[in-house]
Design a protein around this motif. Structure first.
Motif, PDB file in Angstrom:
ATOM      1  N   ALA A   1       0.949  -1.336   0.281  1.00 54.56           N
ATOM      2  CA  ALA A   1       0.505  -0.390   0.205  1.00 54.56           C
ATOM      3  C   ALA A   1       1.086   1.067  -0.071  1.00 54.56           C
ATOM      4  CB  ALA A   1      -0.631  -0.240   1.447  1.00 54.56           C
ATOM      5  N   GLN A   2       2.054   1.245   0.133  1.00 47.45           N
ATOM      6  CA  GLN A   2       2.949   2.217   0.975  1.00 47.45           C
ATOM      7  C   GLN A   2       3.652   2.423  -0.598  1.00 47.45           C
ATOM      8  OE1 GLN A   2       3.051   4.711   3.140  1.00 47.45           O
ATOM      9  NE2 GLN A   2       1.834   2.574   4.192  1.00 47.45           N
ATOM     10  N   LEU A   3       3.380   1.662  -1.631  1.00 52.87           N
ATOM     11  CA  LEU A   3       4.071   1.310  -2.460  1.00 52.87           C
ATOM     12  C   LEU A   3       3.393   2.346  -3.973  1.00 52.87           C
ATOM     13  CD1 LEU A   3       7.068  -1.093  -2.851  1.00 52.87           C
ATOM     14  CD2 LEU A   3       7.388   1.562  -2.385  1.00 52.87           C
ATOM     15  N   ALA A   4       2.164   1.922  -3.774  1.00 51.05           N
ATOM     16  CA  ALA A   4       0.700   2.420  -4.443  1.00 51.05           C
ATOM     17  C   ALA A   4       0.671   3.433  -5.329  1.00 51.05           C
ATOM     18  CB  ALA A   4      -0.332   1.890  -3.907  1.00 51.05           C
ATOM     19  N   PRO A   5       0.860   4.460  -4.731  1.00 52.97           N
ATOM     20  CA  PRO A   5       0.938   5.408  -5.853  1.00 52.97           C
ATOM     21  C   PRO A   5       1.257   5.530  -6.745  1.00 52.97           C
ATOM     22  CG  PRO A   5       1.154   6.228  -3.459  1.00 52.97           C
ATOM     23  CD  PRO A   5       1.260   4.372  -3.454  1.00 52.97           C
ATOM     24  N   LEU A   6       3.098   4.457  -7.013  1.00 51.90           N
ATOM     25  CA  LEU A   6       4.211   4.689  -8.130  1.00 51.90           C
ATOM     26  C   LEU A   6       3.631   4.210  -8.848  1.00 51.90           C
ATOM     27  CD1 LEU A   6       6.893   4.221  -5.760  1.00 51.90           C
ATOM     28  CD2 LEU A   6       6.786   6.537  -6.989  1.00 51.90           C
ATOM     29  N   LEU A   7       2.009   2.915  -8.583  1.00 50.82           N
ATOM     30  CA  LEU A   7       2.388   1.643  -9.816  1.00 50.82           C
ATOM     31  C   LEU A   7       1.093   2.404 -10.812  1.00 50.82           C
ATOM     32  CD1 LEU A   7       2.209  -0.855  -6.768  1.00 50.82           C
ATOM     33  CD2 LEU A   7       4.230  -0.094  -7.865  1.00 50.82           C
ATOM     34  N   ASP A   8       1.256   0.754 -12.058  1.00 54.11           N
ATOM     35  CA  ASP A   8       0.053   1.249 -12.283  1.00 54.11           C
ATOM     36  C   ASP A   8      -0.748   0.206 -12.185  1.00 54.11           C
ATOM     37  OD1 ASP A   8       1.495   2.493 -14.826  1.00 54.11           O
ATOM     38  OD2 ASP A   8       2.930   1.195 -15.024  1.00 54.11           O
ATOM     39  N   LYS A   9      -0.251  -0.741 -11.708  1.00 51.42           N
ATOM     40  CA  LYS A   9      -1.755  -1.633 -11.336  1.00 51.42           C
ATOM     41  C   LYS A   9      -0.764  -2.158  -9.630  1.00 51.42           C
ATOM     42  CE  LYS A   9      -2.786  -3.709 -15.574  1.00 51.42           C
ATOM     43  NZ  LYS A   9      -2.985  -2.422 -16.192  1.00 51.42           N
ATOM     44  N   VAL A  10      -2.210  -3.162  -9.158  1.00 54.17           N
ATOM     45  CA  VAL A  10      -1.492  -3.409  -7.386  1.00 54.17           C
ATOM     46  C   VAL A  10      -2.606  -5.107  -7.149  1.00 54.17           C
ATOM     47  CG1 VAL A  10      -2.942  -2.027  -5.797  1.00 54.17           C
ATOM     48  CG2 VAL A  10      -0.853  -3.168  -5.411  1.00 54.17           C
ATOM     49  N   ASP A  11      -2.042  -5.562  -7.312  1.00 52.21           N
ATOM     50  CA  ASP A  11      -2.565  -6.959  -6.711  1.00 52.21           C
ATOM     51  C   ASP A  11      -2.294  -7.176  -5.179  1.00 52.21           C
ATOM     52  OD1 ASP A  11      -3.949 -10.001  -6.591  1.00 52.21           O
ATOM     53  OD2 ASP A  11      -1.834 -10.141  -7.280  1.00 52.21           O
ATOM     54  N   MET A  12      -3.263  -6.834  -4.111  1.00 51.84           N
ATOM     55  CA  MET A  12      -2.802  -7.037  -2.707  1.00 51.84           C
ATOM     56  C   MET A  12      -3.782  -7.656  -2.078  1.00 51.84           C
ATOM     57  SD  MET A  12      -2.801  -2.420  -2.025  1.00 51.84           S
ATOM     58  CE  MET A  12      -2.707  -3.230  -0.094  1.00 51.84           C
ATOM     59  N   ASP A  13      -4.741  -8.348  -2.732  1.00 50.35           N
ATOM     60  CA  ASP A  13      -5.917  -8.917  -2.211  1.00 50.35           C
ATOM     61  C   ASP A  13      -6.113  -9.959  -0.915  1.00 50.35           C
ATOM     62  OD1 ASP A  13      -4.633 -10.729  -4.064  1.00 50.35           O
ATOM     63  OD2 ASP A  13      -6.971 -11.394  -5.021  1.00 50.35           O
ATOM     64  N   GLY A  14      -4.031 -10.750  -0.553  1.00 50.78           N
ATOM     65  CA  GLY A  14      -3.959 -11.444   0.179  1.00 50.78           C
ATOM     66  C   GLY A  14      -4.993 -11.176   1.818  1.00 50.78           C
ATOM     67  N   PRO A  15      -5.166 -10.119   2.122  1.00 53.62           N
ATOM     68  CA  PRO A  15      -6.136 -10.651   3.647  1.00 53.62           C
ATOM     69  C   PRO A  15      -7.301 -10.969   3.112  1.00 53.62           C
ATOM     70  CG  PRO A  15      -4.449  -8.446   3.592  1.00 53.62           C
ATOM     71  CD  PRO A  15      -4.195  -9.197   2.049  1.00 53.62           C
ATOM     72  N   LEU A  16      -7.780 -10.734   2.283  1.00 56.45           N
ATOM     73  CA  LEU A  16      -9.467 -10.857   1.251  1.00 56.45           C
ATOM     74  C   LEU A  16      -9.169 -12.473   1.210  1.00 56.45           C
ATOM     75  CD1 LEU A  16      -9.530  -8.006  -1.152  1.00 56.45           C
ATOM     76  CD2 LEU A  16     -10.386  -8.291   1.551  1.00 56.45           C
ATOM     77  N   LEU A  17      -8.675 -13.264   0.675  1.00 57.08           N
ATOM     78  CA  LEU A  17      -8.354 -14.130   0.506  1.00 57.08           C
ATOM     79  C   LEU A  17      -8.612 -14.907   1.937  1.00 57.08           C
ATOM     80  CD1 LEU A  17      -5.923 -14.272  -2.736  1.00 57.08           C
ATOM     81  CD2 LEU A  17      -8.792 -14.760  -2.693  1.00 57.08           C
ATOM     82  N   LEU A  18      -7.473 -14.512   2.542  1.00 52.64           N
ATOM     83  CA  LEU A  18      -7.281 -15.513   4.036  1.00 52.64           C
ATOM     84  C   LEU A  18      -8.485 -15.846   4.873  1.00 52.64           C
ATOM     85  CD1 LEU A  18      -3.910 -14.114   4.636  1.00 52.64           C
ATOM     86  CD2 LEU A  18      -4.588 -16.433   3.634  1.00 52.64           C
ATOM     87  N   ASN A  19      -8.451 -16.609   5.733  1.00 51.52           N
ATOM     88  CA  ASN A  19      -9.811 -15.976   7.017  1.00 51.52           C
ATOM     89  C   ASN A  19      -8.740 -15.686   8.642  1.00 51.52           C
ATOM     90  OD1 ASN A  19     -12.084 -16.466   7.055  1.00 51.52           O
ATOM     91  ND2 ASN A  19     -12.028 -18.621   7.152  1.00 51.52           N
ATOM     92  N   GLU A  20      -7.901 -15.887   8.412  1.00 49.38           N
ATOM     93  CA  GLU A  20      -7.079 -15.179   9.396  1.00 49.38           C
ATOM     94  C   GLU A  20      -6.075 -14.357   9.095  1.00 49.38           C
ATOM     95  OE1 GLU A  20      -5.012 -17.929  12.194  1.00 49.38           O
ATOM     96  OE2 GLU A  20      -6.478 -19.075  12.148  1.00 49.38           O
ATOM     97  N   ASP A  21      -5.882 -12.708  10.344  1.00 50.46           N
ATOM     98  CA  ASP A  21      -4.973 -12.006   9.950  1.00 50.46           C
ATOM     99  C   ASP A  21      -4.248 -11.474  11.621  1.00 50.46           C
ATOM    100  OD1 ASP A  21      -3.880 -10.077   8.182  1.00 50.46           O
ATOM    101  OD2 ASP A  21      -5.369  -8.899   7.725  1.00 50.46           O
ATOM    102  N   ILE A  22      -2.821 -10.552  10.783  1.00 50.95           N
ATOM    103  CA  ILE A  22      -2.592 -11.097  11.805  1.00 50.95           C
ATOM    104  C   ILE A  22      -2.262  -9.404  12.287  1.00 50.95           C
ATOM    105  CG2 ILE A  22       0.441 -11.283  12.203  1.00 50.95           C
ATOM    106  CD1 ILE A  22       0.214 -13.012   9.883  1.00 50.95           C
ATOM    107  N   ALA A  23      -2.481  -8.604  11.423  1.00 51.31           N
ATOM    108  CA  ALA A  23      -2.958  -7.159  11.670  1.00 51.31           C
ATOM    109  C   ALA A  23      -3.602  -6.397  11.318  1.00 51.31           C
ATOM    110  CB  ALA A  23      -1.291  -6.416  11.131  1.00 51.31           C
TER     111      ALA A  23
END
Ligand code: MG
Length: 338
Positions: free
Chosen positions: A291-313
Motif C-alpha cells: 500500500a505504501q508503494l501503491a501511488p507509484l504503480l499502474d496496477k496493484v494486486d494486494m488482496d492477500g488479506p481478503l483471501l485469508l481467513n485469519e489476519d495478523i495485523a
C-alpha cells in the motif's frame, strides 16, 4: 536492536488453486525489530515453487540473529545492503527484515512511508481480487461472493477460455488473467485474442519463466499487454524483461524487500515499462508495505488479506478495491507486540 519472530499457517477462505497446485493454508514468517522502544514489523510468506519454506527462514535467522541485532540502525537502505550480504541465499528472509526496518524507520520519523517518499495516495490504483482455479460453478460463486471492480483470474489450464467466458456472463468488471507460466507459445497465441474479446485487459506470465525466445515472439504478436511475474524476480531481471514484456509484476518477497522494489520501479520506468506490485497471499503486514508503494504503480494486486481467513495485523482496508490508509506511522498497521 532486538529481534523476535513468529511463524503462522494462515487458513485460506477457499482452497487456493493456480496452474502449479492447490493450497489450503499460507505459511508465513513475521519478524519484529525493536529499537529504542519502538517496534517494526515485516513479513515473508513461503511459496513452494521458490523453495524457501518458513523453516529455512527460521533456521537462517537463528544462525545469524546476533548479527541482525547488532547492526547500528540508521536508515533502511543501509540495513538492506547489510542483510543482503548476511543472507545472500534467502531473499524472503531479507524481505521480512527489510520491511521491519522500513516500518521502524517510519515510526521513528512519525510518518507513513508514502509521506516520507512524498507520494500522493489519491494516485494509488484499485486492487484486484483473485479468483483461483476451480470448477466453473465454484469460480462464478466466488466471484459473486465478492463484488469487485477488477478480478484477476488464474488460468493456465485446458478449459481456461471457457472459465473466463462463464465469468464474463455474470459481470462487467475488468478482468486480468494470470497463467502462472502454464501455456506454451502456441496456446498463448491462440488464447490471447479470445481473452481480449472477453474484455481481459492484460496477461500475466503466459509462458515458462525461461522461455525468452517464445516471449520475444509473443511480445511482437500479442493483442494484450504482457506482464512478467515468475520471469521477473530480482533487480537484474527488469532489464531482461524489456522488449519481452510490457510490464513487470514485482513482489516484495521474491525481490527481497521494499528497498530493491523501489529501485526496480525506477528502472522499469526508465525502460518505459508498466509496473504492478503483487502479493503472495501475505497478511495485512506484507500488504501494508505494498500500500505504501501503491501511488507509484499502474496496477496493484494486494488482496492477500481478503483471501485469508485469519489476519495478523489491522490497518489496511479496502473499499470496493480502493485502498484505505490509516494515520498509523511506518507501514500503517497495528499489531500485538511479540
Ligand atoms: Mg502471478
Amino acid at each position: 536492536m532486538k529481534l523476535k519472530y513468529k511463524t503462522y499457517s494462515l487458513p485460506f477462505k477457499h482452497p487456493f488453486t493456480i496452474s502449479k497446485g492447490t493450497k489450503t493454508h499460507q505459511p508465513t514468517l513475521i519478524v519484529e525489530l525493536e529499537f529504542m522502544g519502538i517496534r517494526g514489523y515485516g513479513e515473508a510468506p513461503a511459496i513452494s515453487y521458490y523453495n524457501i519454506p518458513v523453516e529455512k527462514m527460521v533456521e537462517d535467522l537463528e544462525r545469524k540473529k546476533i548479527f541482525v541485532e547488532k547492526f547500528a540502525f540508521s536508515d533502511p537502505e543501509r540495513y538492506w545492503h547489510y542483510l543482503h550480504h548476511l543472507f545472500p541465499a534467502n531473499p524472503f528472509l531479507v524481505c521480512a527484515l527489510d520491511m521491519a526496518g522500513w516500518d521502524l524507520f517510519g515510526k521513528l520519523k512519525r510518518k507513513q512511508l508514502h509521506e516520507l517518499w512524498n507520494l500522493d495516495t489519491t494516485k494509488s490504483p484499485v486492487t484486484d481480487f483473485t479468483i483461483g482455479i476451480d470448477t466453473i460453478d465454484n469460480m462464478v460463486a466466488k466471484m459473486q461472493e465478492k463484488p469487485w471492480p477488477i478480478y484477476k483470474i488464474k488460468v493456465g489450464v485446458e478449459n481456461d477460455i471457457e472459465m473466463v467466458a462463464a465469468l464474463r456472463k455474470h459481470t462487467d468488471a475488468i478482468f486480468r488473467v494470470d497463467a502462472n507460466a502454464g501455456w506454451t507459445l502456441e496456446q498463448a497465441l491462440q488464447k490471447i485474442p479470445l481473452l481480449k474479446q472477453l474484455g481481459v485487459e492484460m496477461v500475466e506470465q503466459p509462458l515458462a519463466k525461461d522461455n525468452w525466445e517464445g516471449m520475444k515472439i509473443l511480445f511482437e504478436q500479442s493483442v494484450l499487454p504482457l506482464y512478467a511475474d515468475e520471469a521477473c524476480v530480482f533487480e537484474a531481471d527488469v532489464e531482461k524483461c524489456h522488449q519481452h514484456f510490457n510490464g513487470i509484476n514485482i513482489k516484495l518477497t521474491k525481490c527481497s524487500g521494499i528497498t530493491p522494489a523501489r529501485r526496480m520501479i525506477s528502472r522499469a520506468r526508465e525502460l518505459n515499462m508498466e509496473v504492478m506490485v503483487g502479493c503472495m497471499n501475505e497478511s495485512s503486514v506484507g500488504t501494508a508495505a505494498i500500500a505504501q508503494l501503491a501511488p507509484l504503480l499502474d496496477k496493484v494486486d494486494m488482496d492477500g488479506p481478503l483471501l485469508l481467513n485469519e489476519d495478523i495485523a489491522t490497518g489496511v482496508g479496502f473499499e470496493n478495491g480502493k485502498i484505505i490508509y490509516t494515520p498509523t506511522p511506518g507501514l500503517g498497521i497495528t499489531i500485538e507486540p511479540f
